[in-house]
Design a protein around this motif. Structure first.
Motif, mmCIF file in Angstrom:
data_model
loop_
_atom_site.group_PDB
_atom_site.id
_atom_site.type_symbol
_atom_site.label_atom_id
_atom_site.label_comp_id
_atom_site.label_asym_id
_atom_site.label_seq_id
_atom_site.Cartn_x
_atom_site.Cartn_y
_atom_site.Cartn_z
ATOM 1 N N VAL A 89 0.828 -1.210 0.000
ATOM 2 C CA VAL A 89 0.000 0.000 0.000
ATOM 3 C C VAL A 89 0.863 1.260 0.000
ATOM 4 N N ASP A 90 0.277 2.319 -0.503
ATOM 5 C CA ASP A 90 0.897 3.640 -0.484
ATOM 6 C C ASP A 90 0.650 4.210 0.905
ATOM 7 N N TYR A 91 1.645 4.063 1.804
ATOM 8 C CA TYR A 91 1.412 4.331 3.221
ATOM 9 C C TYR A 91 1.472 5.816 3.575
ATOM 10 N N SER A 92 2.391 6.556 2.947
ATOM 11 C CA SER A 92 2.508 7.985 3.211
ATOM 12 C C SER A 92 3.155 8.652 2.008
ATOM 13 N N GLU A 93 3.424 9.935 2.147
ATOM 14 C CA GLU A 93 4.031 10.678 1.036
ATOM 15 C C GLU A 93 5.394 10.101 0.655
ATOM 16 N N LYS A 94 6.121 9.549 1.632
ATOM 17 C CA LYS A 94 7.474 9.063 1.372
ATOM 18 C C LYS A 94 7.648 7.559 1.564
ATOM 19 N N ALA A 95 6.576 6.859 1.924
ATOM 20 C CA ALA A 95 6.749 5.447 2.277
ATOM 21 C C ALA A 95 5.685 4.538 1.678
ATOM 22 N N LEU A 96 6.111 3.294 1.438
ATOM 23 C CA LEU A 96 5.217 2.191 1.080
ATOM 24 C C LEU A 96 5.192 1.236 2.265
ATOM 25 N N ALA A 97 4.147 0.431 2.359
ATOM 26 C CA ALA A 97 4.074 -0.559 3.433
ATOM 27 C C ALA A 97 3.549 -1.875 2.877
#
Length: 223
Positions: free
Chosen positions: A172-180
């Protein structure tokens, strides 16, 4: 006495742009270092700076090349010879010649290494790590910043980079700078570590706290 330069191309480490080199090197190493790595096999080009007239002996390491990784810390010359054969500059050291085998396991010694001299020319040696994989990446990131300093066999690189992740999980696209990555990742946890993932037991997904792996956005294509 020795003087060692730990830069990517062999120059001193106080030039600008080292952080960019380290960042590039970290990304390369994260993609190719196996999770069970305990040692790194390197080739080092040394330059003699000794003065026999004054009993002054030392060398500079002007280039370091990463040849491969080892899952154990034993000193084995057959292993060093195998990696020496993969790099044209050290290929001659791959022949079984006792003249190239050096055993200096004493205070101030160089340990086990292959080479004609510890003061000049190329040597092949093993650097051991008893901590985590991250410490290896930190130690070699600047060297790996120059891709020419990575001579790991092509099939080993490809195997690490292209190994498929299979299982019941979601990226998933977790945040502006991170995937999870969430789900049943137990079977692929070592591979997720190799890709630079960091496990967090308390992430939030669909409004619920659950464990998952966090990656920087630049890992999207590899995931």
């Amino acid at each position: 006495m020795t003087k060692v330069h730990l830069s990517a191309a062999g120059a001193s480490c106080d030039t600008g742009g080292n952080e960019q080199l380290k960042s590039a090197g970290r990304e390369r190493l994260e993609a190719i270092i196996p999770a069970n790595t305990k040692a790194v096999i390197t080739a080092e080009l040394r330059e003699d700076e000794s003065n026999s007239m004054t009993d002054y002996y030392r060398y500079s390491t002007i280039r370091t090349v990463i040849l491969g990784f080892s899952a154990h810390t034993r000193d084995l010359f057959p292993e060093l010879r195998k990696y020496a054969a993969d790099f044209s500059e050290t290929a001659r050291l791959s022949e079984e010649n006792r003249r190239y085998e050096h055993r200096e396991k004493y205070a101030g010694g160089e340990g086990y290494y292959l080479g004609e001299s510890k003061y000049s020319g190329w040597i092949v040696r093993k650097t051991k790590y008893y901590r985590d994989r991250e410490s290896i990446i930190d130690a070699f990131s600047l060297i790996a910043g120059d891709e020419a300093n990575i001579r790991v066999k092509a099939q080993a690189k490809a195997g690490a980079a292209s190994q498929a992740l299979t299982g019941s999980f979601t990226i998933v696209d977790y945040s502006e700078k991170a995937l999870a990555v969430f789900g049943d990742t137990k079977a692929v946890k070592d591979r997720l570590k190799e890709l630079g993932g960091r496990f967090n037991p308390c992430l939030t997904h669909k409004g619920v706290k659950q464990p998952g792996w966090v990656f920087s956005k630049n890992k999207g294509e590899q995931l």
